[in-house]
Design a protein around this motif. Structure first.
Motif, mmCIF file in Angstrom:
data_model
loop_
_atom_site.group_PDB
_atom_site.id
_atom_site.type_symbol
_atom_site.label_atom_id
_atom_site.label_comp_id
_atom_site.label_asym_id
_atom_site.label_seq_id
_atom_site.Cartn_x
_atom_site.Cartn_y
_atom_site.Cartn_z
ATOM 1 N N ALA A 76 111.242 -71.936 66.067
ATOM 2 C CA ALA A 76 112.690 -72.103 65.900
ATOM 3 C C ALA A 76 113.046 -73.473 65.327
ATOM 4 O O ALA A 76 114.132 -73.652 64.778
ATOM 5 N N HIS A 77 112.152 -74.419 65.421
ATOM 6 C CA HIS A 77 112.407 -75.778 64.958
ATOM 7 C C HIS A 77 111.903 -76.023 63.540
ATOM 8 O O HIS A 77 111.985 -77.146 63.037
ATOM 9 N N LEU A 78 111.379 -74.979 62.908
ATOM 10 C CA LEU A 78 110.790 -75.116 61.574
ATOM 11 C C LEU A 78 111.438 -74.158 60.583
ATOM 12 O O LEU A 78 111.713 -73.004 60.919
ATOM 13 N N SER A 79 111.627 -74.630 59.369
ATOM 14 C CA SER A 79 112.008 -73.721 58.288
ATOM 15 C C SER A 79 110.734 -72.995 57.854
ATOM 16 O O SER A 79 109.620 -73.394 58.216
ATOM 17 N N ASP A 80 110.894 -71.945 57.058
ATOM 18 C CA ASP A 80 109.712 -71.250 56.532
ATOM 19 C C ASP A 80 108.849 -72.209 55.712
ATOM 20 O O ASP A 80 107.626 -72.172 55.786
ATOM 21 N N GLU A 81 109.511 -73.086 54.961
ATOM 22 C CA GLU A 81 108.776 -74.064 54.147
ATOM 23 C C GLU A 81 107.998 -75.039 55.039
ATOM 24 O O GLU A 81 106.836 -75.337 54.775
ATOM 25 N N ASP A 82 108.649 -75.534 56.098
ATOM 26 C CA ASP A 82 107.961 -76.421 57.046
ATOM 27 C C ASP A 82 106.721 -75.736 57.614
ATOM 28 O O ASP A 82 105.634 -76.327 57.668
ATOM 29 N N MET A 102 104.991 -73.275 56.438
ATOM 30 C CA MET A 102 103.978 -73.075 55.404
ATOM 31 C C MET A 102 103.190 -74.368 55.163
ATOM 32 O O MET A 102 101.958 -74.353 55.091
ATOM 33 N N VAL A 103 103.895 -75.493 55.061
ATOM 34 C CA VAL A 103 103.236 -76.783 54.821
ATOM 35 C C VAL A 103 102.335 -77.147 56.001
ATOM 36 O O VAL A 103 101.188 -77.564 55.813
ATOM 37 N N ILE A 104 102.852 -76.986 57.211
ATOM 38 C CA ILE A 104 102.072 -77.311 58.406
ATOM 39 C C ILE A 104 100.835 -76.424 58.487
ATOM 40 O O ILE A 104 99.720 -76.911 58.724
ATOM 41 N N ALA A 105 101.020 -75.125 58.311
ATOM 42 C CA ALA A 105 99.889 -74.198 58.387
ATOM 43 C C ALA A 105 98.828 -74.540 57.346
ATOM 44 O O ALA A 105 97.629 -74.584 57.649
ATOM 45 N N GLU A 106 99.264 -74.799 56.124
ATOM 46 C CA GLU A 106 98.322 -75.125 55.050
ATOM 47 C C GLU A 106 97.555 -76.411 55.372
ATOM 48 O O GLU A 106 96.332 -76.475 55.220
ATOM 49 N N ALA A 107 98.270 -77.420 55.819
ATOM 50 C CA ALA A 107 97.625 -78.704 56.132
ATOM 51 C C ALA A 107 96.629 -78.556 57.283
ATOM 52 O O ALA A 107 95.498 -79.058 57.203
ATOM 53 N N LEU A 108 97.019 -77.866 58.330
ATOM 54 C CA LEU A 108 96.129 -77.721 59.488
ATOM 55 C C LEU A 108 94.934 -76.830 59.171
ATOM 56 O O LEU A 108 93.825 -77.075 59.668
ATOM 57 N N HIS A 109 95.125 -75.811 58.327
ATOM 58 C CA HIS A 109 93.986 -74.984 57.909
ATOM 59 C C HIS A 109 92.988 -75.798 57.089
ATOM 60 O O HIS A 109 91.773 -75.591 57.204
ATOM 61 N N LYS A 110 93.467 -76.726 56.284
ATOM 62 C CA LYS A 110 92.561 -77.605 55.527
ATOM 63 C C LYS A 110 91.683 -78.407 56.483
ATOM 64 O O LYS A 110 90.479 -78.547 56.272
ATOM 65 N N ILE A 111 92.305 -78.933 57.513
ATOM 66 C CA ILE A 111 91.564 -79.738 58.479
ATOM 67 C C ILE A 111 90.576 -78.862 59.249
ATOM 68 O O ILE A 111 89.407 -79.220 59.409
ATOM 69 N N ALA A 112 91.042 -77.709 59.702
ATOM 70 C CA ALA A 112 90.172 -76.807 60.473
ATOM 71 C C ALA A 112 88.981 -76.335 59.651
ATOM 72 O O ALA A 112 87.884 -76.159 60.183
ATOM 73 N N ALA A 113 89.175 -76.149 58.359
ATOM 74 C CA ALA A 113 88.104 -75.662 57.490
ATOM 75 C C ALA A 113 86.981 -76.677 57.306
ATOM 76 O O ALA A 113 85.875 -76.317 56.916
ATOM 77 N N GLN A 114 87.250 -77.931 57.598
ATOM 78 C CA GLN A 114 86.233 -78.967 57.427
ATOM 79 C C GLN A 114 85.121 -78.852 58.454
ATOM 80 O O GLN A 114 84.020 -79.282 58.220
#
Length: 152
Positions: free
Chosen positions: A124-130, A132-144
C-alpha cells in the motif's frame, strides 16, 4: 549525499522496512490465530516442493534460517502435526521434511491473512513503479549468491 552515502542509506532503509513490515505482518497473523510467519514460510516451501518434500539443508537455504534453527523449527512443526520428518533411505545423514494435510490446511488458512497484511504494511505504500524498481534491484542482489557478495 555521496553515492556511497546513498548506498548505505538504501541498506539501512531496507533493514528498517523489513523489520517494521515483518513485525506488523507477524502481529496480524498472530492476532488472527494463524501459524507464525516462520512456520508459514516453511510450509510454503514444502508445499511447493511436492509430495517428497525437501532436504533439511534445502529448507534452511530457502527460508534463510540456520540449519540448527530450521531443525528445531521443523521439530516443533512435526509435534504440531504440520510436517513429517524422515531419514533418507540411501544417506542416513540426510533428513527430509514434507508437509502434511494438516500443514496444507494451516497454509491455506494463513495465506489470506498474510496476503492482506503484506498489502497493508508493504504494498500500500508503493506505487507500481516503486514496486518494480525495488523488485528488480533486490532480484539483482539475490542473483549474486552468497559467494559473490563482497563488502568493501
Amino acid at each position: 549525499m555521496t553515492e556511497r552515502d546513498y548506498q548505505l542509506e538504501a541498506w539501512r532503509a531496507l533493514l528498517l522496512a523489513h523489520s517494521s513490515a515483518v513485525r506488523a505482518i507477524e502481529s496480524d497473523v498472530q492476532r488472527d490465530g494463524r501459524v507464525p510467519l516462520t512456520w508459514y514460510d516453511v510450509l510454503l516451501e514444502l508445499k511447493g516442493a511436492g509430495e517428497r518434500g525437501l532436504r533439511m539443508q534445502e529448507v534452511a537455504s530457502r527460508v534463510v534460517l540456520s540449519r540448527t534453527r530450521v531443525s528445531r523449527l521443523v521439530d516443533e512443526m512435526v509435534r504440531a502435526g504440520l510436517v513429517t520428518k524422515s531419514a533418507d533411505a540411501q544417506d542416513k545423514r540426510v533428513s527430509w521434511a514434507a508437509i502434511t494435510d494438516q500443514g496444507a490446511q494451516a497454509l491455506r488458512a494463513t495465506a489470506p491473512v498474510y496476503m492482506r497484511s503484506i498489502r497493508r504494511h508493504f504494498s500500500a505504500h508503493l506505487s507500481d513503479e516503486d514496486a518494480m524498481v525495488i523488485a528488480e534491484a533486490l532480484h539483482k542482489i539475490a542473483a549474486q549468491g552468497d559467494d559473490e557478495v563482497r563488502w568493501e
